[in-house]
Design a protein around this motif. Structure first.
Motif, short mmCIF file in Angstrom:
data_model
loop_
_atom_site.label_atom_id
_atom_site.label_comp_id
_atom_site.label_asym_id
_atom_site.label_seq_id
_atom_site.Cartn_x
_atom_site.Cartn_y
_atom_site.Cartn_z
N VAL A 71 0.77 -1.09 -0.11
CA VAL A 71 0.01 0.07 0.10
C VAL A 71 1.03 1.27 -0.06
O VAL A 71 0.75 2.18 -0.70
N LYS A 72 2.01 1.22 0.85
CA LYS A 72 3.09 2.47 0.94
C LYS A 72 3.59 2.66 -0.32
O LYS A 72 3.92 3.85 -0.85
N ARG A 79 1.46 4.37 -2.85
CA ARG A 79 1.32 5.69 -2.61
C ARG A 79 2.61 6.41 -3.25
O ARG A 79 2.64 7.43 -3.74
N GLN A 88 1.57 6.58 -7.02
CA GLN A 88 0.40 7.28 -7.30
C GLN A 88 0.76 8.75 -6.88
O GLN A 88 0.26 9.66 -7.53
N GLU A 89 1.03 8.88 -5.53
CA GLU A 89 1.08 10.22 -5.01
C GLU A 89 2.53 11.10 -5.10
O GLU A 89 2.59 12.24 -4.62
N LYS A 90 3.51 10.13 -5.30
CA LYS A 90 4.74 10.66 -5.44
C LYS A 90 5.14 11.24 -3.87
O LYS A 90 5.94 12.38 -3.95
N GLU A 91 5.11 10.36 -3.09
CA GLU A 91 5.47 10.78 -1.53
C GLU A 91 5.84 9.60 -0.67
O GLU A 91 5.12 8.34 -1.06
N GLU A 113 6.07 8.20 3.67
CA GLU A 113 5.80 8.56 4.73
C GLU A 113 6.72 7.89 5.87
O GLU A 113 6.45 6.64 5.94
N LYS A 131 4.40 13.10 5.81
CA LYS A 131 4.78 12.78 4.43
C LYS A 131 5.45 13.69 3.62
O LYS A 131 5.46 14.94 3.84
N LYS A 139 7.28 14.74 -0.23
CA LYS A 139 7.50 14.34 -1.80
C LYS A 139 8.62 13.84 -2.27
O LYS A 139 9.66 14.56 -1.87
#
Length: 342
Positions: free
Chosen positions: A139-140, A143, A146-149, A151, A157, A159
């Motif tokens: 899942v991470k 991310r 998809q989100e270019k980030e 955590e 979080k 970028k």
């Protein structure tokens, strides 16, 4: 005695149709057979883009080298190339290794750690054996795509701008069907798949690869080895190579160490109790003998485990009952693996 003389110059590894004018992008790739030319044509196409790549192939086929080639010809080539072997990391350390952690985020986190994705920012992150990544961390990773980030553990979080190249020796579609790999992540990674052929399907490259490794290890051992006997090459061409290029490299390293003269004149293949020389035998092995040696090699590789995942039947793509029948027919007696199972 006829021999294949080693080429002491840098081995010409690709034909002119498969390389740029300089050829430097593919300087680490040995072999100019059709199957590898097709692979490198795909590398040239995808290298100039920024999309995700999934490299498929058996263990030991050179997936990381191909990832390095893609990075080398990409617009990110001046930035970091960060490689991570997901299969080599303990499960409790993978998240911290990939995404980092803040100081005090958990017991033992005495210092802040920068994860691999931040280390590779603006460059390429190569995730080898992606099929081994635990589902909860997939899942991470999604991310990141998809989100270019990312955590970090215990942190906020952040970028990142990375290109992801993943590789696996597993069948990810099968892993998805078994709910061990996320379907959405598979689609995100499988934008541009590149399949590497096993060594047994690129026999036209075996001589060049063997020459390359003999040259390297002869220099390391300070030995004046000038060639490989034709009958040794024939043994290599007839062998199945379950461990692919990595197995060939290890075999050449051992052969160089055992050779005292200028020619590698004998070869010890897995499943054989003694060094084999076809010249001394005066004949070529029969198909039955080759099949027996092939099965023995797979059994040795799997520590004589027959059933289940990573068993010899799975490696040989045979039904276990078929493998047992062949073993009985060929006079191969069962042995127990070190963990007591077979």
């Amino acid at each position: 005695m006829d021999t294949r003389i080693l080429n002491r110059k840098p081995i010409g590894h690709l034909g002119p149709s498969a390389v740029s004018s300089s050829g430097s992008e593919f300087k680490d790739i040995i072999g100019g057979g059709e199957s590898m030319r097709d692979v490198l044509d795909n590398v040239k196409v995808v290298g100039a883009s920024d999309i995700s790549v999934l490299i498929l192939g058996e263990s030991g086929t050179g997936k990381e080298l191909i990832a390095q080639c893609i990075h080398r010809i990409s617009p990110r080539n001046k930035k970091p190339f960060v490689a991570v072997n997901c299969a080599a990391l303990p499960a409790n350390l993978i998240e911290s290794e990939l995404f980092g952690h803040e100081k005090g985020a958990f017991t033992g986190a005495t210092d802040k750690r920068t994860g691999k994705f931040e280390q590779g920012n603006e460059g390429t992150v190569f995730l080898d054996e992606i099929g081994e990544l635990p589902v909860e961390l997939q899942v991470k990773l999604l991310r990141v795509l998809q989100e270019k980030e990312v955590e970090p553990i215990g942190g906020r979080k952040r970028k990142v701008n990375v290109r992801i190249i993943a590789a696996t020796s597993r069948n990810l579609e099968e892993e998805v069907s078994m709910h061990r790999f996320r379907l959405d992540l598979f689609y995100r990674l499988n934008v541009f798949p590149i399949k590497l052929p096993p060594l047994r399907e690129r026999k036209e490259d075996i001589v060049a690869l063997a020459n390359h490794f003999v040259t390297i290890y002869a220099r390391k051992e300070n030995k004046a080895i000038t060639g490989v006997a034709d009958h040794v090459i024939q043994l290599m061409l007839n062998y199945h190579w379950p461990g692919n290029i990595r197995e060939l490299e290890n075999l050449m390293a051992r052969s160089v160490l055992l050779t005292n003269g200028p020619i590698i004149n004998s070869l010890k293949l897995p499943g054989q109790s003694q060094v084999v020389s076809t010249v001394r035998q005066g004949r070529i092995k029969s198909m039955i003998e080759n099949e027996r040696d092939h099965i023995l090699s797979a059994l040795e590789r799997c520590n004589w485990k027959i059933y289940g995942q990573d068993g010899a039947a799975d490696l040989l793509e045979l039904n276990p009952s078929t493998l047992n029948s062949k073993m009985k027919k060929l006079g191969i007696e069962k042995k127990y693996s070190k963990n007591g199972s077979n």
